[in-house]
Design an enzyme around this catalytic site. Structure first.
Site, PDB file in Angstrom:
ATOM      1  N   THR A 155       0.222   7.352  -0.439  1.00  0.00           N
ATOM      2  CA  THR A 155      -0.739   7.167  -1.533  1.00  0.00           C
ATOM      3  C   THR A 155      -1.162   8.501  -2.135  1.00  0.00           C
ATOM      4  O   THR A 155      -1.197   8.662  -3.357  1.00  0.00           O
ATOM      5  CB  THR A 155      -1.974   6.382  -1.044  1.00  0.00           C
ATOM      6  OG1 THR A 155      -1.571   5.053  -0.699  1.00  0.00           O
ATOM      7  CG2 THR A 155      -3.054   6.313  -2.113  1.00  0.00           C
ATOM      8  N   GLN A 210       9.773   3.548   1.265  1.00  0.00           N
ATOM      9  CA  GLN A 210      10.493   2.518   2.029  1.00  0.00           C
ATOM     10  C   GLN A 210      11.909   2.911   2.435  1.00  0.00           C
ATOM     11  O   GLN A 210      12.546   2.171   3.187  1.00  0.00           O
ATOM     12  CB  GLN A 210      10.552   1.223   1.220  1.00  0.00           C
ATOM     13  CG  GLN A 210       9.220   0.531   1.037  1.00  0.00           C
ATOM     14  CD  GLN A 210       8.676  -0.064   2.322  1.00  0.00           C
ATOM     15  OE1 GLN A 210       9.415  -0.392   3.249  1.00  0.00           O
ATOM     16  NE2 GLN A 210       7.357  -0.206   2.409  1.00  0.00           N
ATOM     17  N   SER A 254       5.019   8.873   6.892  1.00  0.00           N
ATOM     18  CA  SER A 254       5.530   8.885   8.257  1.00  0.00           C
ATOM     19  C   SER A 254       5.517   7.523   8.940  1.00  0.00           C
ATOM     20  O   SER A 254       6.450   7.176   9.670  1.00  0.00           O
ATOM     21  CB  SER A 254       4.708   9.890   9.072  1.00  0.00           C
ATOM     22  OG  SER A 254       4.923   9.776  10.439  1.00  0.00           O
ATOM     23  N   HIS A 255       4.470   6.722   8.712  1.00  0.00           N
ATOM     24  CA  HIS A 255       4.336   5.489   9.488  1.00  0.00           C
ATOM     25  C   HIS A 255       5.321   4.403   9.079  1.00  0.00           C
ATOM     26  O   HIS A 255       5.390   3.350   9.710  1.00  0.00           O
ATOM     27  CB  HIS A 255       2.902   4.963   9.429  1.00  0.00           C
ATOM     28  CG  HIS A 255       2.531   4.274   8.148  1.00  0.00           C
ATOM     29  ND1 HIS A 255       2.418   2.912   8.050  1.00  0.00           N
ATOM     30  CD2 HIS A 255       2.241   4.764   6.926  1.00  0.00           C
ATOM     31  CE1 HIS A 255       2.059   2.590   6.811  1.00  0.00           C
ATOM     32  NE2 HIS A 255       1.944   3.689   6.114  1.00  0.00           N
ATOM     33  N   CYS A 315      -0.889  -3.660   1.655  1.00  0.00           N
ATOM     34  CA  CYS A 315      -2.037  -3.072   0.954  1.00  0.00           C
ATOM     35  C   CYS A 315      -2.726  -4.081   0.038  1.00  0.00           C
ATOM     36  O   CYS A 315      -3.806  -3.816  -0.480  1.00  0.00           O
ATOM     37  CB  CYS A 315      -1.580  -1.866   0.136  1.00  0.00           C
ATOM     38  SG  CYS A 315      -0.730  -0.630   1.129  1.00  0.00           S
TER      39      CYS A 315
END
Length: 396
Positions: free
Chosen positions: A75, A182, A205-206, A329
């Site tokens: 983001t 993605q 990263s996640h 989200c």
């Protein structure tokens, strides 16, 4: 009712943090806790670890380490790319090109810029969610200062023609940004060859088995952009704030693991995905959303007629299956997915959507379990619908 097991198929929302990543991070949460801007040894150790991670990330995407800037996640990277470029180039024009299927981390900054006098063109997409490069060319104006098109869609998995769009942007001298959150570990990136015309690229990263709260912005050398965070002189005076050393180390290790043996990993994932796809399309009145071939190897998105998506998710959860209707989200919203609306699905169909995204620890047994449970739940929900009339048709 069959045996309940736990099946996680929402890897597009987040992934678990791999044990190797946690092990790499731990020393920087314990003995090497120093501020990396400090001159003493435990600070210098942190600084050296940051630069090692920068090199790992750069190598993974075919970039130079000097072009990598660490952020708090996708983001922030999207916001920095969009607002930073727009404000840096506002004397040259105020026209921005993007698409209606972007993540809200792109759409909302664009909407904000519209309140500041910028003009945004939202390119149409086809029923698969694909952008036509000729539409990009047609949308370019003399005052166009920025183009942002995501590399692959987070909801329906469609992969966009990024090299072709980048070529058009380059020809017109327009900075080009892509949200690639993605695609790490699924599509090989090369900022010096295949993706040579991408000026800015966001990642988080996640999404590839690293920790949450850490991401990066690739910023091609010479790209005109204003700072988004102001304060100290960190990240070569472009992104202020004490560095999240442990998170950066985790990102570096995670991207190194995610991009190793990528073809073999994708082959395994695709095999499970395709078997899941064939089995689910046996359910009447269902439809695959997104491109049937130009899609991420881990992504499936379906619409089931005469079903409300939230009820489907809750019943799947009761059977131990984690899935989603779209972007995590936006999971609190009752509105149909903006992506599914953009590809032309009516609201009553879009609200019956299901996204399944596979990951490293999924197995063929997980696929078997979903194929056992999902048709049963769909049948139960449709039995409660006064509008459902059974058919055998399904679309791909």
């Amino acid at each position: 009712m069959g045996e309940k097991r736990f099946v996680y198929m929402d890897h597009a929302a987040t992934t678990f943090t791999k044990s190797e990543v946690i092990e790499a991070m731990l020393p920087f949460l314990k003995e090497h806790f120093g501020n990396p801007s400090s001159l003493y040894s435990i600070g210098r150790e942190g600084k050296e670890a940051i630069e090692t991670a920068r090199e790992q990330l750069a190598k993974a995407i075919g970039a130079n380490p000097e072009e990598i800037y660490f952020t708090s996640g996708g983001t922030e990277s999207d916001n920095w790319a969009i607002k930073g470029t727009a404000f840096a180039r506002r004397k040259k024009g105020k026209h921005i090109i993007t698409t209606p299927i972007e993540h809200h981390a792109v759409l909302y900054p664009c909407e904000y810029l519209q309140t500041k006098g910028f003009d945004v063109t939202y390119l149409p997409v086809d029923r698969y969610g694909l952008v036509d490069p000729s539409e990009v060319e047609a949308a370019v104006r003399k005052d166009t200062i920025f183009i942002s098109v995501m590399y692959a869609n987070n909801e329906i998995g469609t992969i966009e023609p990024i090299p072709e769009i980048g070529e058009i942007a380059k020809e017109h001298g327009i900075p080009f940004h892509t949200d690639a959150v993605q695609v790490i570990g699924k599509i090989p990136l090369d900022m010096k060859q295949k993706d040579r015309n991408v000026d800015m690229l966001s990642l988080s990263s996640h999404k590839f088995y690293g920790p949450k709260g850490i991401g990066a912005l690739y910023l091609r050398e010479g790209t005109e952009i204003e700072n988004y965070m102001h304060g100290g002189g960190q990240e070569r005076k472009k992104r202020a704030g004490t560095e999240n050393v442990a998170g950066i180390v985790g990102l570096g290790k995670a991207i190194e693991l995610a991009t190793a043996n990528l073809e073999k990993h994708n082959e395994r994932t695709k095999k499970m995905r395709d078997r899941l796809l064939a089995g689910i399309l046996e359910i009447p009145d269902c439809m695959l959303n997104g491109h049937p071939e130009k899609r991420l190897p881990d992504n499936l998105n379906f619409s089931f007629e005469y079903i409300e998506g939230e009820s489907l998710l809750l019943m799947l959860d009761q059977r131990g299956i984690c899935s989603s209707t779209g972007s995590a989200c936006s999971s609190g919203s009752l509105e149909p997915s903006h992506v599914l609306r953009a590809i032309g699905l009516p609201p009553e169909i879009a609200q019956g959507s299901l996204r399944l995204t596979l990951g490293d620890e999924n197995s063929e047994e997980d696929v078997d379990y979903v194929l056992e449970v999902l048709p049963e739940i769909v049948g139960k929900l449709r039995a409660m619908s006064p509008f459902y009339k059974p058919t055998t048709a399904c679309e791909k």
